[in-house]
Scaffold this active site. Structure first.
Site, PDB file in Angstrom:
ATOM      1  N   GLU A  34       0.834  -1.205   0.000  1.00  0.00           N
ATOM      2  CA  GLU A  34       0.000   0.000   0.000  1.00  0.00           C
ATOM      3  C   GLU A  34       0.869   1.256   0.000  1.00  0.00           C
ATOM      4  OE1 GLU A  34      -3.194   1.089  -0.312  1.00  0.00           O
ATOM      5  OE2 GLU A  34      -2.372   3.070   0.140  1.00  0.00           O
ATOM      6  N   HIS A  52     -25.593  -1.114  -1.545  1.00  0.00           N
ATOM      7  CA  HIS A  52     -26.666  -1.112  -2.547  1.00  0.00           C
ATOM      8  C   HIS A  52     -27.036  -2.565  -2.855  1.00  0.00           C
ATOM      9  CE1 HIS A  52     -25.723   3.116  -3.245  1.00  0.00           C
ATOM     10  NE2 HIS A  52     -24.486   2.827  -3.542  1.00  0.00           N
ATOM     11  N   LYS A 266     -26.581   7.156  -9.375  1.00  0.00           N
ATOM     12  CA  LYS A 266     -27.758   6.792  -8.596  1.00  0.00           C
ATOM     13  C   LYS A 266     -28.466   8.039  -8.100  1.00  0.00           C
ATOM     14  CE  LYS A 266     -25.658   2.501  -7.088  1.00  0.00           C
ATOM     15  NZ  LYS A 266     -24.404   2.700  -7.818  1.00  0.00           N
ATOM     16  N   ARG A 326     -14.246   8.162  -7.976  1.00  0.00           N
ATOM     17  CA  ARG A 326     -14.494   6.781  -8.431  1.00  0.00           C
ATOM     18  C   ARG A 326     -13.567   6.496  -9.615  1.00  0.00           C
ATOM     19  NH1 ARG A 326     -19.006   9.931  -8.025  1.00  0.00           N
ATOM     20  NH2 ARG A 326     -20.707   9.382  -6.624  1.00  0.00           N
ATOM     21  N   ILE A 352     -12.966  -0.420 -10.085  1.00  0.00           N
ATOM     22  CA  ILE A 352     -14.013  -0.674  -9.080  1.00  0.00           C
ATOM     23  C   ILE A 352     -14.575   0.690  -8.670  1.00  0.00           C
ATOM     24  CG2 ILE A 352     -14.581  -1.880  -6.930  1.00  0.00           C
ATOM     25  CD1 ILE A 352     -13.406  -3.727  -9.104  1.00  0.00           C
ATOM     26  N   SER A 354     -18.033   2.222  -8.648  1.00  0.00           N
ATOM     27  CA  SER A 354     -19.113   2.091  -7.673  1.00  0.00           C
ATOM     28  C   SER A 354     -20.034   1.013  -8.194  1.00  0.00           C
ATOM     29  CB  SER A 354     -19.867   3.414  -7.547  1.00  0.00           C
ATOM     30  OG  SER A 354     -20.809   3.341  -6.498  1.00  0.00           O
ATOM     31  N   CYS A 417     -12.651  12.063  23.435  1.00  0.00           N
ATOM     32  CA  CYS A 417     -13.595  12.662  22.484  1.00  0.00           C
ATOM     33  C   CYS A 417     -14.967  12.699  23.140  1.00  0.00           C
ATOM     34  CB  CYS A 417     -13.635  11.839  21.193  1.00  0.00           C
ATOM     35  SG  CYS A 417     -14.949  12.339  20.078  1.00  0.00           S
ATOM     36  N   CYS A 419     -17.740  14.223  22.005  1.00  0.00           N
ATOM     37  CA  CYS A 419     -18.886  14.073  21.095  1.00  0.00           C
ATOM     38  C   CYS A 419     -19.266  12.598  20.919  1.00  0.00           C
ATOM     39  CB  CYS A 419     -18.581  14.653  19.727  1.00  0.00           C
ATOM     40  SG  CYS A 419     -18.093  16.363  19.713  1.00  0.00           S
ATOM     41  N   CYS A 454     -18.133  18.303  16.863  1.00  0.00           N
ATOM     42  CA  CYS A 454     -17.095  19.356  16.907  1.00  0.00           C
ATOM     43  C   CYS A 454     -15.950  19.034  15.967  1.00  0.00           C
ATOM     44  CB  CYS A 454     -16.612  19.601  18.331  1.00  0.00           C
ATOM     45  SG  CYS A 454     -15.188  18.616  18.827  1.00  0.00           S
TER      46      CYS A 454
HETATM   47  C1  LIG Z   1     -18.253   9.953  -3.573  1.00  0.00           C
HETATM   48  C2  LIG Z   1     -18.328   8.447  -3.619  1.00  0.00           C
HETATM   49  C3  LIG Z   1     -19.410   7.778  -3.076  1.00  0.00           C
HETATM   50  C4  LIG Z   1     -19.474   6.380  -3.133  1.00  0.00           C
HETATM   51  N1  LIG Z   1     -20.505   5.732  -2.500  1.00  0.00           N
HETATM   52  C5  LIG Z   1     -20.535   4.373  -2.497  1.00  0.00           C
HETATM   53  C6  LIG Z   1     -21.554   3.685  -1.778  1.00  0.00           C
HETATM   54  O1  LIG Z   1     -22.383   4.292  -1.068  1.00  0.00           O
HETATM   55  N2  LIG Z   1     -21.587   2.327  -1.857  1.00  0.00           N
HETATM   56  C7  LIG Z   1     -20.676   1.623  -2.616  1.00  0.00           C
HETATM   57  O2  LIG Z   1     -20.802   0.411  -2.683  1.00  0.00           O
HETATM   58  N3  LIG Z   1     -19.677   2.256  -3.260  1.00  0.00           N
HETATM   59  C8  LIG Z   1     -19.565   3.601  -3.207  1.00  0.00           C
HETATM   60  N4  LIG Z   1     -18.539   4.256  -3.827  1.00  0.00           N
HETATM   61  C9  LIG Z   1     -17.518   3.458  -4.521  1.00  0.00           C
HETATM   62  C10 LIG Z   1     -16.480   2.884  -3.556  1.00  0.00           C
HETATM   63  O3  LIG Z   1     -16.003   3.869  -2.682  1.00  0.00           O
HETATM   64  C11 LIG Z   1     -15.333   2.300  -4.364  1.00  0.00           C
HETATM   65  O4  LIG Z   1     -15.860   1.430  -5.332  1.00  0.00           O
HETATM   66  C12 LIG Z   1     -14.372   1.509  -3.497  1.00  0.00           C
HETATM   67  O5  LIG Z   1     -13.993   2.232  -2.362  1.00  0.00           O
HETATM   68  C13 LIG Z   1     -13.129   1.140  -4.318  1.00  0.00           C
HETATM   69  O6  LIG Z   1     -12.228   0.502  -3.442  1.00  0.00           O
HETATM   70  P1  LIG Z   1     -10.804   0.050  -3.956  1.00  0.00           P
HETATM   71  O7  LIG Z   1     -10.171  -0.684  -2.858  1.00  0.00           O
HETATM   72  O8  LIG Z   1     -10.947  -0.634  -5.270  1.00  0.00           O
HETATM   73  O9  LIG Z   1     -10.034   1.423  -4.250  1.00  0.00           O
HETATM   74  P2  LIG Z   1      -9.371   2.426  -3.199  1.00  0.00           P
HETATM   75  O10 LIG Z   1     -10.137   2.534  -1.971  1.00  0.00           O
HETATM   76  O11 LIG Z   1      -9.118   3.693  -3.941  1.00  0.00           O
HETATM   77  O12 LIG Z   1      -7.993   1.729  -2.827  1.00  0.00           O
HETATM   78  C14 LIG Z   1      -6.921   1.616  -3.732  1.00  0.00           C
HETATM   79  C15 LIG Z   1      -5.633   1.653  -2.938  1.00  0.00           C
HETATM   80  O13 LIG Z   1      -4.546   1.424  -3.815  1.00  0.00           O
HETATM   81  C16 LIG Z   1      -3.459   2.202  -3.382  1.00  0.00           C
HETATM   82  N5  LIG Z   1      -2.525   2.410  -4.488  1.00  0.00           N
HETATM   83  C17 LIG Z   1      -2.731   3.082  -5.637  1.00  0.00           C
HETATM   84  N6  LIG Z   1      -1.613   3.099  -6.383  1.00  0.00           N
HETATM   85  C18 LIG Z   1      -0.676   2.419  -5.680  1.00  0.00           C
HETATM   86  C19 LIG Z   1       0.700   2.112  -5.917  1.00  0.00           C
HETATM   87  N7  LIG Z   1       1.345   2.513  -7.027  1.00  0.00           N
HETATM   88  N8  LIG Z   1       1.367   1.412  -4.976  1.00  0.00           N
HETATM   89  C20 LIG Z   1       0.756   0.978  -3.845  1.00  0.00           C
HETATM   90  N9  LIG Z   1      -0.544   1.264  -3.578  1.00  0.00           N
HETATM   91  C21 LIG Z   1      -1.249   1.973  -4.480  1.00  0.00           C
HETATM   92  C22 LIG Z   1      -4.105   3.501  -2.922  1.00  0.00           C
HETATM   93  O14 LIG Z   1      -3.265   4.217  -2.027  1.00  0.00           O
HETATM   94  C23 LIG Z   1      -5.376   3.002  -2.267  1.00  0.00           C
HETATM   95  O15 LIG Z   1      -5.227   2.822  -0.884  1.00  0.00           O
HETATM   96  C24 LIG Z   1     -18.443   5.649  -3.777  1.00  0.00           C
HETATM   97  C25 LIG Z   1     -17.333   6.321  -4.304  1.00  0.00           C
HETATM   98  C26 LIG Z   1     -17.263   7.705  -4.213  1.00  0.00           C
HETATM   99  C27 LIG Z   1     -16.044   8.399  -4.726  1.00  0.00           C
END
Ligand SMILES: Cc1cc2nc3c(=O)[nH]c(=O)nc-3n(C[C@H](O)[C@H](O)[C@H](O)COP(=O)(O)OP(=O)(O)OC[C@H]3O[C@@H](n4cnc5c(N)ncnc54)[C@H](O)[C@@H]3O)c2cc1C
Length: 496
Positions: A34, A52, A266, A326, A352, A354, A417, A419, A454
């Site tokens: 990471e 969802h 959505k 996203r 990935i 949403s 904390c 709150c 807060c």
């Molecule tokens: C505003 C918003 C609202 C959303 N609401 C929902 C919801 O209500 N319900 C739902 O199901 N989904 C929701 N989503 C989608 C959801 O948040 C994502 O689909 C999900 O968090 C993706 O997870 P991930 O682990 O694939 O990516 P991330 O959480 O982005 O993790 C990827 C990781 O890879 C690491 N990384 C990247 N490059 C490197 C590298 N070169 N070397 C080492 N590490 C690296 C990053 O540091 C990061 O920690 C929402 C997204 C957004 C932005």
């Protein structure tokens, strides 16, 4: 210095952590690499937390399959991993004949995706299910399987369970280059035990080189770069940014209420949270990669959208706004989960966008299946433990248990904390879990110190002091979030 593992997973978001938790059941060594100093730092910390149900992705897509299955798996995963999950059900509210027709289509879509018990209900039923829903709503799609979680709590729980089952987390290790050691040589047929396979990748990070046989790309918004570095698929990721607003706690958490969706979003949703706050989520706009700013116009869109669903919502009670991005693969409105088509040994969980939170357990399950489908023999560990004991949560404990905790250690009675009623001992516990908190925000995500109304105005300096004491560093070395986000220049009054 190089260390060898059978499997390396790049990215410790909810996707990477869920995959690590799933694969930890096999007799293989696993390392999660990471870039940041904690898990759940990307999109996984900046989303609406909604599980969802899966009625809106297009039938037949990977997204549709993992969304509905992920939602189903959440009950089991929350039982095993001890994170809070409320399966409250949800409604998509309609206000016209056109909306009614759209809800009918959505219901058919959902049934095709295997979402159970969908039903269109009328005004009386709407009021019964959620008395605060707009009384102008004439129809709603009622979906009993929707729920919500704290998304970072899920990622942290997966990471802790994976660690307990032998997975290594390498933090502050941004992948800078990847060497492929065998070129495009196919996975050999014959001895298929993963540990008998030759090493295929050398992954270079500032923390050293990780050599591995299988590389899983779960790098969120960095996934295109990881694929490019390894010489696998070339694709581009767009940053579909979303703003979110958090409101103070309500006496009763709201059921998730959705508007009729648009083709790309959505729409603005109002939902309760597992801790009783209200969340208004989320806008969707293509912005510069990395843009985490909140925009006045977006917040206005959120508040107006929320008032349409819940007219009596007191939008002056916003305690926090934030934004996330996203990771959308350009030209593919779907997740990319599976083996690379060009580079044997590499597997993607990319794009990935949403709903990655809702889908995470099923993405992990699918990755497990995909690895087996390549013919690899993954042997089950006899000592794999699917259960994680959740940390003590003082605020949710009974008065009797609180008294026992304080009797055992007075630090349980020193509330830091106010709150969220988080005592010092709970913060110490968050720092010493594995992987533990190393930043003020890391503490906040684990035990809610600073999460309340807060927003850490009262407790931040004390949290810094406790982190410095427990980690054996100066307060000035304690970051707010990632390395470099220092907040103290000098000493703290309390630390003198
Ligand atoms: C505003 C918003 C609202 C959303 N609401 C929902 C919801 O209500 N319900 C739902 O199901 N989904 C929701 N989503 C989608 C959801 O948040 C994502 O689909 C999900 O968090 C993706 O997870 P991930 O682990 O694939 O990516 P991330 O959480 O982005 O993790 C990827 C990781 O890879 C690491 N990384 C990247 N490059 C490197 C590298 N070169 N070397 C080492 N590490 C690296 C990053 O540091 C990061 O920690 C929402 C997204 C957004 C932005």
């Amino acid at each position: 210095m190089a260390e060898s593992f059978d499997i390396a997973i790049v990215g410790a978001g909810i996707t990477g952590c869920a995959i690590a938790r799933q694969l930890a059941r096999y007799e293989n060594s696993i390392c999660v690499i990471e870039a940041g100093n904690d898990v759940a730092l990307g999109a996984s910390k900046a989303n609406g937390g909604l599980v969802h149900a899966g009625y809106d992705p297009a039938p037949g897509t990977v997204k549709a399959q993992v969304n509905a299955r992920g939602c189903e798996l959440y009950s089991q995963w929350s039982n095993e991993l001890g994170f809070l999950f409320n399966r409250t059900g949800s409604m998509v509210l309609g206000f016209s004949a056109d909306d009614h027709a759209a809800l009918e289509r959505l219901m058919q879509n959902g049934r095709a995706n295997g979402v159970p018990e969908l039903e269109i209900v009328g005004p009386e039923h709407i009021r019964h299910l959620e008395p605060r829903a707009n009384e102008q709503a004439t129809c709603a799609l009622w979906c009993p399987s929707t729920g919500y979680v704290d998304p970072f709590d899920v990622a942290i729980a997966c990471a802790e369970n994976a660690t307990a089952n032998g997975v290594t987390f390498l933090r502050e290790a941004p992948v800078q280059a990847i060497d492929t050691l065998l070129g495009n040589a196919p996975l050999p047929v014959g001895s298929r035990r993963l540990s008998d396979q030759p090493e295929r990748f050398a992954i270079h990070t500032p923390k050293g080189t990780v050599r591995c046989r299988i590389l899983v790309n779960a790098a969120g918004n960095g996934a295109a770069l990881i694929s490019h570095m390894a010489g696998a698929e070339e694709f581009k990721l767009a940053w579909r940014q979303g703003n979110i607003a958090v409101l103070d706690k309500e006496p009763r958490a709201l059921m998730p209420l959705y508007p009729v969706p648009t083709p790309i979003s959505k729409g603005v949703i109002v939902t309760g949270t597992v801790h009783g706050n209200t969340v208004i989520t989320a806008t969707a706009a293509l912005r510069e990669p990395g843009d985490r700013d909140t925009y006045a116009a977006d917040v206005e869109t959120l508040l107006n959208g929320a008032r349409k669903l819940v007219p009596d919502l007191d939008t002056r009670r916003v305690v926090r706004t934030f934004a996330g991005g996203r990771a959308v693969i350009e030209g593919l409105n779907d997740f990319m989960i599976g083996p690379s088509a060009v580079l044997p040994g590499m597997f993607h969980a990319a794009g990935i966008q949403s709903p990655g939170v809702a889908s995470a357990p099923a993405i992990a399950e699918r990755m497990d299946r995909v690895l087996h489908d390549t013919g690899l023999d993954l042997e089950k560990r006899p000592d794999w433990n699917p259960m994680r004991r959740a940390p003590e949560d003082f605020d949710r404990s009974s008065p009797q248990h609180q008294a026992e905790l304080i009797e055992h250690d007075p630090a349980w009675g020193r509330i830091v904390c106010r709150c969220e009623t988080v005592p010092e001992a709970e913060i110490v516990q968050a720092i010493h879990r594995s992987p533990g908190a190393v930043s003020v925000e890391g503490v906040k995500r684990r035990c809610r110190a600073g999460m309340g109304r807060c927003q850490s105005g009262f407790c931040q300096s004390r949290v810094v002091h406790i982190l410095a004491r427990e980690l054996g560093c100066e307060p000035s070395a304690v970051p707010l979030e990632d390395r470099g986000s220092w907040i103290v220049d000098g000493t703290l009054k309390e630390g003198r």
